[in-house]
Design a protein around this motif. Structure first.
Motif, PDB file in Angstrom:
ATOM      1  N   MET A 136       2.197   8.746   5.759  1.00 58.12           N
ATOM      2  CA  MET A 136       1.936   7.239   5.448  1.00 58.12           C
ATOM      3  C   MET A 136       1.664   6.767   7.096  1.00 58.12           C
ATOM      4  O   MET A 136       2.598   6.231   7.514  1.00 58.12           O
ATOM      5  CB  MET A 136       3.180   6.525   4.898  1.00 58.12           C
ATOM      6  CG  MET A 136       2.950   4.978   4.712  1.00 58.12           C
ATOM      7  SD  MET A 136       1.550   4.771   3.533  1.00 58.12           S
ATOM      8  CE  MET A 136       1.867   3.063   3.192  1.00 58.12           C
ATOM      9  N   GLY A 137       0.719   6.730   7.708  1.00 61.08           N
ATOM     10  CA  GLY A 137       0.488   6.227   8.939  1.00 61.08           C
ATOM     11  C   GLY A 137      -0.313   4.768   8.814  1.00 61.08           C
ATOM     12  O   GLY A 137      -0.600   4.348   7.770  1.00 61.08           O
ATOM     13  N   LYS A 138      -0.651   4.507  10.045  1.00 61.42           N
ATOM     14  CA  LYS A 138      -1.520   3.050  10.293  1.00 61.42           C
ATOM     15  C   LYS A 138      -2.818   3.113   9.474  1.00 61.42           C
ATOM     16  O   LYS A 138      -3.266   2.148   8.809  1.00 61.42           O
ATOM     17  CB  LYS A 138      -1.648   2.662  11.582  1.00 61.42           C
ATOM     18  CG  LYS A 138      -0.369   2.124  12.187  1.00 61.42           C
ATOM     19  CD  LYS A 138      -0.536   1.593  13.553  1.00 61.42           C
ATOM     20  CE  LYS A 138       0.902   1.131  14.319  1.00 61.42           C
ATOM     21  NZ  LYS A 138       0.387   0.653  15.609  1.00 61.42           N
ATOM     22  N   ILE A 139      -3.608   4.351   9.514  1.00 61.30           N
ATOM     23  CA  ILE A 139      -4.759   4.283   9.327  1.00 61.30           C
ATOM     24  C   ILE A 139      -4.805   4.418   7.865  1.00 61.30           C
ATOM     25  O   ILE A 139      -5.452   3.719   7.105  1.00 61.30           O
ATOM     26  CB  ILE A 139      -5.471   5.780   9.760  1.00 61.30           C
ATOM     27  CG1 ILE A 139      -5.702   5.553  11.098  1.00 61.30           C
ATOM     28  CG2 ILE A 139      -6.961   5.771   8.976  1.00 61.30           C
ATOM     29  CD1 ILE A 139      -6.304   6.599  11.818  1.00 61.30           C
ATOM     30  N   GLU A 140      -3.811   5.397   7.153  1.00 60.87           N
ATOM     31  CA  GLU A 140      -3.722   5.257   5.709  1.00 60.87           C
ATOM     32  C   GLU A 140      -3.464   3.876   4.836  1.00 60.87           C
ATOM     33  O   GLU A 140      -3.874   3.625   4.096  1.00 60.87           O
ATOM     34  CB  GLU A 140      -2.615   6.414   5.448  1.00 60.87           C
ATOM     35  CG  GLU A 140      -3.178   7.761   5.591  1.00 60.87           C
ATOM     36  CD  GLU A 140      -3.005   8.308   6.974  1.00 60.87           C
ATOM     37  OE1 GLU A 140      -2.319   7.665   7.693  1.00 60.87           O
ATOM     38  OE2 GLU A 140      -3.283   9.450   7.315  1.00 60.87           O
ATOM     39  N   ARG A 141      -2.315   3.247   5.598  1.00 65.49           N
ATOM     40  CA  ARG A 141      -2.140   1.968   5.297  1.00 65.49           C
ATOM     41  C   ARG A 141      -3.355   1.010   5.100  1.00 65.49           C
ATOM     42  O   ARG A 141      -3.504   0.128   4.058  1.00 65.49           O
ATOM     43  CB  ARG A 141      -0.954   1.519   6.057  1.00 65.49           C
ATOM     44  CG  ARG A 141      -0.341   0.260   5.465  1.00 65.49           C
ATOM     45  CD  ARG A 141       0.804  -0.204   6.148  1.00 65.49           C
ATOM     46  NE  ARG A 141       2.094   0.612   5.913  1.00 65.49           N
ATOM     47  CZ  ARG A 141       2.847   1.263   6.710  1.00 65.49           C
ATOM     48  NH1 ARG A 141       2.672   0.926   7.952  1.00 65.49           N
ATOM     49  NH2 ARG A 141       3.884   1.860   6.201  1.00 65.49           N
ATOM     50  N   PRO A 169       0.907  -1.251   0.012  1.00 72.94           N
ATOM     51  CA  PRO A 169      -0.003   0.225  -0.037  1.00 72.94           C
ATOM     52  C   PRO A 169       0.925   1.248   0.061  1.00 72.94           C
ATOM     53  O   PRO A 169       1.878   1.321   0.767  1.00 72.94           O
ATOM     54  CB  PRO A 169      -0.809  -0.003   1.412  1.00 72.94           C
ATOM     55  CG  PRO A 169      -0.034  -0.871   2.202  1.00 72.94           C
ATOM     56  CD  PRO A 169       0.884  -2.044   1.449  1.00 72.94           C
ATOM     57  N   VAL A 170       0.536   2.143  -0.883  1.00 72.90           N
ATOM     58  CA  VAL A 170       1.172   3.461  -0.925  1.00 72.90           C
ATOM     59  C   VAL A 170       0.299   4.652  -0.972  1.00 72.90           C
ATOM     60  O   VAL A 170      -0.976   4.145  -1.373  1.00 72.90           O
ATOM     61  CB  VAL A 170       2.100   3.729  -2.130  1.00 72.90           C
ATOM     62  CG1 VAL A 170       3.492   2.755  -1.914  1.00 72.90           C
ATOM     63  CG2 VAL A 170       1.574   3.163  -3.542  1.00 72.90           C
ATOM     64  N   VAL A 171       0.285   5.543  -0.501  1.00 74.74           N
ATOM     65  CA  VAL A 171      -0.560   6.773  -0.558  1.00 74.74           C
ATOM     66  C   VAL A 171       0.116   7.932  -1.486  1.00 74.74           C
ATOM     67  O   VAL A 171       1.514   8.015  -1.642  1.00 74.74           O
ATOM     68  CB  VAL A 171      -0.925   7.468   0.936  1.00 74.74           C
ATOM     69  CG1 VAL A 171      -1.354   6.530   1.728  1.00 74.74           C
ATOM     70  CG2 VAL A 171       0.608   7.680   1.449  1.00 74.74           C
ATOM     71  N   PRO A 172      -0.884   8.790  -2.000  1.00 78.32           N
ATOM     72  CA  PRO A 172      -0.447   9.769  -2.848  1.00 78.32           C
ATOM     73  C   PRO A 172       0.660  10.784  -1.945  1.00 78.32           C
ATOM     74  O   PRO A 172       0.936  10.764  -0.729  1.00 78.32           O
ATOM     75  CB  PRO A 172      -1.490  10.778  -3.098  1.00 78.32           C
ATOM     76  CG  PRO A 172      -2.554   9.769  -2.702  1.00 78.32           C
ATOM     77  CD  PRO A 172      -1.965   8.793  -1.923  1.00 78.32           C
TER      78      PRO A 172
END
Length: 81
Positions: free
Chosen positions: A55-60, A47-50
């Motif tokens: 990049m935290g636990k919730i975003e992952r 999992p990657v975010v924009p």
């Protein structure tokens, strides 16, 4: 090579498009489903975010959830013929 959100999105969209093209050429709907499954697995496994978002636990967790939903649509959905 660091995998960025943009690069991962391009690889995923290419997999989906290739699946749909192969599905239309061969008249087999399984190729369309395989493209969606590959796209979902990309975000389940890595999992990657924009850029610009932390990049935290919730975003992952959210990115993996979205990947799981796309993966499930690829398995359950019936695309093509």
């Amino acid at each position: 090579m660091k995998m960025t959100f943009k690069r991962q999105m391009c690889i995923g969209v290419a997999a989906v498009v290739l699946g749909f093209v192969l599905g239309m050429i061969t008249r087999r709907g399984a190729y369309c489903n395989i493209g969606c499954v590959i796209y979902g697995l990309l975000f389940l496994i890595h999992p990657v975010v924009p850029e610009g978002l932390p990049m935290g636990k919730i975003e992952r967790f959210l990115m993996r959830t979205v990947g799981g939903i796309i993966f499930a649509i690829g398995l359950v959905g019936r695309f093509g013929s």
